[in-house]
Design an enzyme around this catalytic site. Sequence first.
Site, short mmCIF file in Angstrom:
data_model
loop_
_atom_site.label_atom_id
_atom_site.label_comp_id
_atom_site.label_asym_id
_atom_site.label_seq_id
_atom_site.Cartn_x
_atom_site.Cartn_y
_atom_site.Cartn_z
N THR A 138 0.85 -1.20 0.00
CA THR A 138 0.00 0.00 0.00
C THR A 138 0.88 1.25 0.00
O THR A 138 1.98 1.22 0.55
CB THR A 138 -0.88 -0.05 1.27
OG1 THR A 138 -1.82 -1.09 1.10
CG2 THR A 138 -1.61 1.26 1.52
N ARG A 192 -14.31 -6.88 -0.23
CA ARG A 192 -13.64 -6.55 1.05
C ARG A 192 -12.99 -5.16 0.94
O ARG A 192 -12.28 -4.85 0.00
CB ARG A 192 -12.58 -7.60 1.38
CG ARG A 192 -11.81 -7.33 2.68
CD ARG A 192 -10.52 -6.57 2.44
NE ARG A 192 -9.71 -6.44 3.63
CZ ARG A 192 -8.63 -5.67 3.70
NH1 ARG A 192 -8.24 -4.96 2.67
NH2 ARG A 192 -7.94 -5.60 4.81
N VAL A 193 -13.27 -4.32 1.92
CA VAL A 193 -12.64 -3.01 1.99
C VAL A 193 -11.87 -2.94 3.30
O VAL A 193 -12.41 -3.27 4.35
CB VAL A 193 -13.70 -1.88 1.91
CG1 VAL A 193 -13.05 -0.52 2.12
CG2 VAL A 193 -14.42 -1.92 0.57
N THR A 239 -0.41 1.93 7.15
CA THR A 239 -0.40 0.72 6.34
C THR A 239 -0.23 -0.50 7.22
O THR A 239 0.38 -0.41 8.29
CB THR A 239 0.72 0.79 5.26
OG1 THR A 239 0.72 -0.43 4.51
CG2 THR A 239 2.09 0.99 5.86
N GLY A 240 -0.79 -1.61 6.79
CA GLY A 240 -0.72 -2.84 7.59
C GLY A 240 -2.00 -3.62 7.42
O GLY A 240 -2.79 -3.36 6.50
N GLY A 276 -5.48 -4.34 7.51
CA GLY A 276 -6.53 -3.34 7.58
C GLY A 276 -7.51 -3.52 8.73
O GLY A 276 -7.91 -2.55 9.38
#
Length: 301
Positions: A168, A196-197, A219-220, A222
Amino acid sequence: MKPSIIVHGGAWDIPDVLVEPHERGCELAATAGHDLLLAGGSAVDAVVEAVAIMEDDSTFDAGVGSVLNQSGQVELDAIVMDGKSLRSGAVAAIQFVRNPVRIARNIMERTNHSMLVGDGALDFAVKEGFERCTIEDLLVGRELEDYREFMRTGVMGTKRHFSGVGDTVGACAIDREGHVACATSTGGIPRKPAGRVGDSPLVGCGAYADDGVGAVSATGWGEQIMAVVMSKTTIDIKRTVSDPITACKNAIAVLKERVDGFGGVIMVDIHGKVGYCHSTPRMAFAFVEGVSSERRVSTSM
Ligand code: ASP
Protein backbone atom coordinates in the site's frame (compact mmCIF):
# COMPACT_ATOMS: atom_id res chain seq x y z
CA MET A 1 6.80 27.84 6.01
CA LYS A 2 9.27 25.40 4.43
CA PRO A 3 7.24 22.55 2.96
CA SER A 4 7.78 18.90 3.90
CA ILE A 5 6.59 15.59 2.50
CA ILE A 6 6.87 11.96 3.57
CA VAL A 7 5.67 8.95 1.58
CA HIS A 8 5.49 5.22 2.27
CA GLY A 9 5.31 2.19 0.00
CA GLY A 10 4.03 -0.39 2.45
CA ALA A 11 5.22 -2.12 5.62
CA TRP A 12 6.13 -5.79 5.46
CA ASP A 13 9.04 -8.18 5.24
CA ILE A 14 10.31 -6.63 1.97
CA PRO A 15 12.87 -9.08 0.53
CA ASP A 16 16.37 -7.80 -0.22
CA VAL A 17 15.84 -7.96 -4.00
CA LEU A 18 12.82 -5.65 -3.75
CA VAL A 19 14.42 -3.05 -1.51
CA GLU A 20 15.91 -1.04 -4.37
CA PRO A 21 12.68 -0.65 -6.43
CA HIS A 22 10.76 0.22 -3.27
CA GLU A 23 13.28 2.86 -2.26
CA ARG A 24 13.52 4.26 -5.77
CA GLY A 25 9.72 4.44 -6.11
CA CYS A 26 9.35 6.21 -2.79
CA GLU A 27 12.17 8.64 -3.56
CA LEU A 28 10.70 9.58 -6.95
CA ALA A 29 7.29 10.20 -5.38
CA ALA A 30 8.65 12.23 -2.45
CA THR A 31 10.86 14.33 -4.73
CA ALA A 32 8.04 15.04 -7.20
CA GLY A 33 5.69 15.98 -4.36
CA HIS A 34 8.30 18.23 -2.78
CA ASP A 35 9.06 19.96 -6.09
CA LEU A 36 5.35 20.70 -6.41
CA LEU A 37 5.28 22.18 -2.91
CA LEU A 38 8.34 24.33 -3.64
CA ALA A 39 6.61 25.60 -6.79
CA GLY A 40 3.70 26.77 -4.63
CA GLY A 41 1.48 23.70 -4.96
CA SER A 42 -0.88 22.86 -2.13
CA ALA A 43 -0.44 19.94 0.27
CA VAL A 44 -3.40 18.26 -1.48
CA ASP A 45 -1.67 18.70 -4.88
CA ALA A 46 1.52 17.16 -3.49
CA VAL A 47 0.04 14.09 -1.80
CA VAL A 48 -2.21 13.29 -4.77
CA GLU A 49 0.70 13.59 -7.20
CA ALA A 50 3.06 11.55 -5.00
CA VAL A 51 0.50 8.77 -4.55
CA ALA A 52 -0.45 8.78 -8.25
CA ILE A 53 3.24 8.29 -9.13
CA MET A 54 3.35 5.24 -6.85
CA GLU A 55 0.04 3.97 -8.30
CA ASP A 56 1.72 4.06 -11.72
CA ASP A 57 4.75 2.14 -10.39
CA SER A 58 4.06 -1.60 -10.58
CA THR A 59 6.37 -2.21 -7.59
CA PHE A 60 3.49 -1.28 -5.34
CA ASP A 61 0.08 -2.76 -4.51
CA ALA A 62 -1.85 0.30 -5.70
CA GLY A 63 -3.09 1.16 -9.19
CA VAL A 64 -0.89 -0.81 -11.62
CA GLY A 65 0.57 -3.83 -9.77
CA SER A 66 -2.38 -4.29 -7.41
CA VAL A 67 -3.29 -7.70 -6.01
CA LEU A 68 -6.15 -9.83 -7.30
CA ASN A 69 -9.05 -10.75 -5.08
CA GLN A 70 -10.46 -14.28 -4.77
CA SER A 71 -12.69 -13.67 -7.79
CA GLY A 72 -9.76 -12.65 -9.95
CA GLN A 73 -10.69 -8.95 -9.88
CA VAL A 74 -8.63 -5.88 -9.02
CA GLU A 75 -10.61 -3.76 -6.56
CA LEU A 76 -8.96 -0.54 -5.46
CA ASP A 77 -9.36 1.68 -2.38
CA ALA A 78 -8.04 5.23 -1.94
CA ILE A 79 -8.54 8.36 0.13
CA VAL A 80 -7.36 11.94 0.21
CA MET A 81 -7.92 14.33 3.13
CA ASP A 82 -7.44 18.08 3.40
CA GLY A 83 -6.38 19.24 6.88
CA LYS A 84 -7.67 22.76 6.31
CA SER A 85 -11.33 21.89 5.77
CA LEU A 86 -11.32 18.35 7.24
CA ARG A 87 -12.91 17.34 3.96
CA SER A 88 -12.02 13.93 2.58
CA GLY A 89 -12.82 12.00 -0.56
CA ALA A 90 -12.52 8.25 -1.00
CA VAL A 91 -13.26 5.39 -3.36
CA ALA A 92 -13.59 1.75 -2.34
CA ALA A 93 -13.71 -1.49 -4.34
CA ILE A 94 -13.48 0.47 -7.58
CA GLN A 95 -12.39 -1.44 -10.70
CA PHE A 96 -10.98 -0.41 -14.08
CA VAL A 97 -9.21 2.81 -13.12
CA ARG A 98 -5.48 3.52 -12.97
CA ASN A 99 -5.39 6.30 -10.40
CA PRO A 100 -8.06 5.93 -7.73
CA VAL A 101 -6.44 8.71 -5.69
CA ARG A 102 -7.30 11.26 -8.40
CA ILE A 103 -10.93 10.12 -8.36
CA ALA A 104 -10.94 10.40 -4.56
CA ARG A 105 -9.76 13.99 -4.95
CA ASN A 106 -12.61 14.81 -7.33
CA ILE A 107 -15.10 13.33 -4.87
CA MET A 108 -13.65 15.55 -2.14
CA GLU A 109 -13.60 18.70 -4.24
CA ARG A 110 -16.52 18.30 -6.61
CA THR A 111 -19.27 16.54 -4.63
CA ASN A 112 -20.98 16.82 -1.25
CA HIS A 113 -20.02 13.25 -0.45
CA SER A 114 -17.02 11.55 1.10
CA MET A 115 -16.98 8.06 -0.39
CA LEU A 116 -18.23 6.27 -3.49
CA VAL A 117 -17.88 2.52 -3.94
CA GLY A 118 -17.86 -0.07 -6.70
CA ASP A 119 -19.79 0.64 -9.90
CA GLY A 120 -21.09 3.96 -8.56
CA ALA A 121 -17.51 5.13 -8.08
CA LEU A 122 -16.60 4.00 -11.60
CA ASP A 123 -19.64 5.78 -13.10
CA PHE A 124 -18.60 8.95 -11.29
CA ALA A 125 -15.02 8.61 -12.54
CA VAL A 126 -16.13 8.17 -16.15
CA LYS A 127 -18.47 11.17 -15.89
CA GLU A 128 -15.55 13.19 -14.54
CA GLY A 129 -13.55 12.31 -17.62
CA PHE A 130 -11.26 9.63 -16.20
CA GLU A 131 -10.35 6.94 -18.68
CA ARG A 132 -11.69 3.47 -18.01
CA CYS A 133 -8.92 0.86 -18.24
CA THR A 134 -8.94 -2.93 -18.44
CA ILE A 135 -7.84 -5.38 -15.77
CA GLU A 136 -4.87 -6.23 -18.03
CA ASP A 137 -3.71 -2.62 -17.74
CA LEU A 138 -3.43 -3.06 -13.95
CA LEU A 139 -2.24 -6.63 -13.75
CA VAL A 140 1.39 -7.68 -13.44
CA GLY A 141 2.84 -11.21 -13.73
CA ARG A 142 3.74 -11.35 -10.04
CA GLU A 143 0.10 -10.98 -9.00
CA LEU A 144 -1.22 -13.31 -11.70
CA GLU A 145 1.15 -16.01 -10.45
CA ASP A 146 0.03 -15.43 -6.88
CA TYR A 147 -3.60 -15.74 -7.94
CA ARG A 148 -2.91 -18.96 -9.88
CA GLU A 149 -1.16 -20.32 -6.80
CA PHE A 150 -4.23 -19.43 -4.77
CA MET A 151 -6.48 -21.22 -7.26
CA ARG A 152 -4.21 -24.26 -7.10
CA THR A 153 -3.75 -24.45 -3.34
CA GLY A 154 -6.86 -22.67 -2.09
CA VAL A 155 -4.74 -21.02 0.57
CA MET A 156 -6.53 -17.93 1.81
CA GLY A 157 -5.00 -14.61 2.77
CA THR A 158 -3.88 -15.08 6.34
CA LYS A 159 -1.99 -12.96 8.81
CA ARG A 160 1.04 -15.07 7.95
CA HIS A 161 0.54 -14.54 4.26
CA PHE A 162 0.11 -10.85 4.85
CA SER A 163 3.52 -10.60 6.46
CA GLY A 164 4.80 -11.44 2.96
CA VAL A 165 2.84 -8.85 0.96
CA GLY A 166 1.64 -5.31 1.65
CA ASP A 167 2.69 -2.58 -0.73
CA THR A 168 0.00 0.00 0.00
CA VAL A 169 1.19 3.55 -0.66
CA GLY A 170 0.62 6.83 1.16
CA ALA A 171 1.82 10.41 1.51
CA CYS A 172 1.59 13.28 4.01
CA ALA A 173 2.60 16.86 3.28
CA ILE A 174 2.60 20.41 4.58
CA ASP A 175 2.64 23.30 2.11
CA ARG A 176 4.03 26.82 2.23
CA GLU A 177 0.80 28.12 3.71
CA GLY A 178 1.06 25.65 6.60
CA HIS A 179 -1.83 23.45 5.43
CA VAL A 180 -1.50 19.67 5.73
CA ALA A 181 -2.97 16.83 3.66
CA CYS A 182 -2.61 13.09 3.29
CA ALA A 183 -3.53 10.34 0.82
CA THR A 184 -3.46 6.54 0.87
CA SER A 185 -4.07 4.08 -1.97
CA THR A 186 -4.13 0.29 -2.14
CA GLY A 187 -5.19 -2.83 -3.98
CA GLY A 188 -5.84 -4.22 -0.50
CA ILE A 189 -4.60 -7.49 0.88
CA PRO A 190 -3.88 -10.37 -1.50
CA ARG A 191 -6.55 -13.04 -1.90
CA LYS A 192 -9.17 -10.88 -0.22
CA PRO A 193 -12.80 -11.79 -0.85
CA ALA A 194 -14.62 -9.70 -3.48
CA GLY A 195 -16.04 -6.55 -1.88
CA ARG A 196 -13.64 -6.55 1.05
CA VAL A 197 -12.64 -3.01 1.99
CA GLY A 198 -9.80 -2.41 4.42
CA ASP A 199 -8.69 0.58 6.42
CA SER A 200 -7.04 2.52 3.62
CA PRO A 201 -10.04 4.51 2.27
CA LEU A 202 -11.64 5.02 5.69
CA VAL A 203 -11.20 8.43 7.22
CA GLY A 204 -9.28 8.18 10.51
CA CYS A 205 -8.12 4.63 9.76
CA GLY A 206 -5.94 4.70 6.61
CA ALA A 207 -5.41 8.46 6.75
CA TYR A 208 -6.24 11.60 8.70
CA ALA A 209 -5.26 15.26 8.35
CA ASP A 210 -5.98 18.20 10.63
CA ASP A 211 -4.31 21.59 10.27
CA GLY A 212 -4.28 21.81 14.07
CA VAL A 213 -1.96 18.80 14.45
CA GLY A 214 -0.64 17.21 11.26
CA ALA A 215 -1.32 14.51 8.67
CA VAL A 216 -0.99 10.72 8.87
CA SER A 217 -1.08 7.72 6.51
CA ALA A 218 -1.13 4.13 7.81
CA THR A 219 -0.40 0.72 6.34
CA GLY A 220 -0.72 -2.84 7.59
CA TRP A 221 -3.41 -5.40 8.22
CA GLY A 222 -6.53 -3.34 7.58
CA GLU A 223 -8.90 -5.00 10.02
CA GLN A 224 -6.49 -4.35 12.90
CA ILE A 225 -5.82 -0.76 11.81
CA MET A 226 -9.57 -0.13 11.70
CA ALA A 227 -9.96 -1.50 15.23
CA VAL A 228 -7.68 1.19 16.67
CA VAL A 229 -8.62 3.93 14.14
CA MET A 230 -4.90 4.15 13.58
CA SER A 231 -4.43 7.46 11.76
CA LYS A 232 -6.72 9.48 14.03
CA THR A 233 -5.18 7.76 17.05
CA THR A 234 -1.76 8.93 15.85
CA ILE A 235 -3.10 12.49 15.51
CA ASP A 236 -4.57 12.35 19.03
CA ILE A 237 -1.32 11.03 20.47
CA LYS A 238 0.59 13.81 18.71
CA ARG A 239 -1.44 16.36 20.69
CA THR A 240 0.26 14.99 23.84
CA VAL A 241 3.87 14.71 22.62
CA SER A 242 6.08 17.17 20.78
CA ASP A 243 7.94 14.82 18.45
CA PRO A 244 6.13 13.16 15.51
CA ILE A 245 8.45 10.14 15.63
CA THR A 246 7.37 9.55 19.23
CA ALA A 247 3.71 9.95 18.22
CA CYS A 248 4.15 7.32 15.49
CA LYS A 249 5.98 4.95 17.87
CA ASN A 250 3.24 5.29 20.48
CA ALA A 251 0.54 4.65 17.88
CA ILE A 252 2.31 1.49 16.69
CA ALA A 253 2.48 0.43 20.35
CA VAL A 254 -1.31 0.90 20.66
CA LEU A 255 -1.79 -1.32 17.59
CA LYS A 256 0.32 -4.04 19.22
CA GLU A 257 -1.16 -3.72 22.71
CA ARG A 258 -4.83 -3.53 21.75
CA VAL A 259 -5.13 -5.97 18.82
CA ASP A 260 -1.71 -7.63 18.55
CA GLY A 261 -1.40 -5.83 15.23
CA PHE A 262 1.57 -4.80 13.15
CA GLY A 263 2.09 -2.23 10.44
CA GLY A 264 3.53 1.18 9.74
CA VAL A 265 2.58 4.81 10.01
CA ILE A 266 3.99 8.08 8.66
CA MET A 267 3.22 11.66 9.67
CA VAL A 268 4.04 15.28 9.08
CA ASP A 269 3.28 17.77 11.86
CA ILE A 270 2.29 21.42 11.55
CA HIS A 271 5.89 22.51 12.13
CA GLY A 272 6.98 20.51 9.09
CA LYS A 273 8.64 17.74 11.08
CA VAL A 274 8.14 14.19 9.86
CA GLY A 275 7.51 11.01 11.84
CA TYR A 276 7.55 7.33 10.94
CA CYS A 277 7.46 3.98 12.68
CA HIS A 278 6.83 0.35 11.73
CA SER A 279 6.60 -2.89 13.62
CA THR A 280 7.05 -5.00 10.47
CA PRO A 281 10.61 -5.98 9.51
CA ARG A 282 10.70 -3.23 6.88
CA MET A 283 8.70 -0.25 5.63
CA ALA A 284 9.60 1.58 2.44
CA PHE A 285 9.56 5.33 2.97
CA ALA A 286 11.16 8.56 1.82
CA PHE A 287 10.93 12.14 3.00
CA VAL A 288 12.10 15.67 2.43
CA GLU A 289 11.82 17.63 5.67
CA GLY A 290 11.78 21.38 5.09
CA VAL A 291 12.67 22.44 8.64
CA SER A 292 15.87 20.40 8.85
CA SER A 293 16.60 20.10 5.12
CA GLU A 294 16.94 16.37 5.79
CA ARG A 295 16.19 13.92 2.97
CA ARG A 296 15.98 10.24 3.57
CA VAL A 297 15.05 7.12 1.64
CA SER A 298 14.89 3.90 3.61
CA THR A 299 13.26 0.57 4.29
CA SER A 300 14.17 0.46 7.96
CA MET A 301 14.03 2.89 10.85
N1 ASP B 1 -4.04 -1.67 4.84
C1 ASP B 1 -4.20 -2.34 3.58
C2 ASP B 1 -5.48 -3.17 3.64
O1 ASP B 1 -5.72 -3.84 4.61
C3 ASP B 1 -3.05 -3.23 3.22
C4 ASP B 1 -1.69 -2.59 3.36
O2 ASP B 1 -1.54 -1.58 4.04
O3 ASP B 1 -0.74 -3.10 2.75
O4 ASP B 1 -6.19 -3.17 2.67
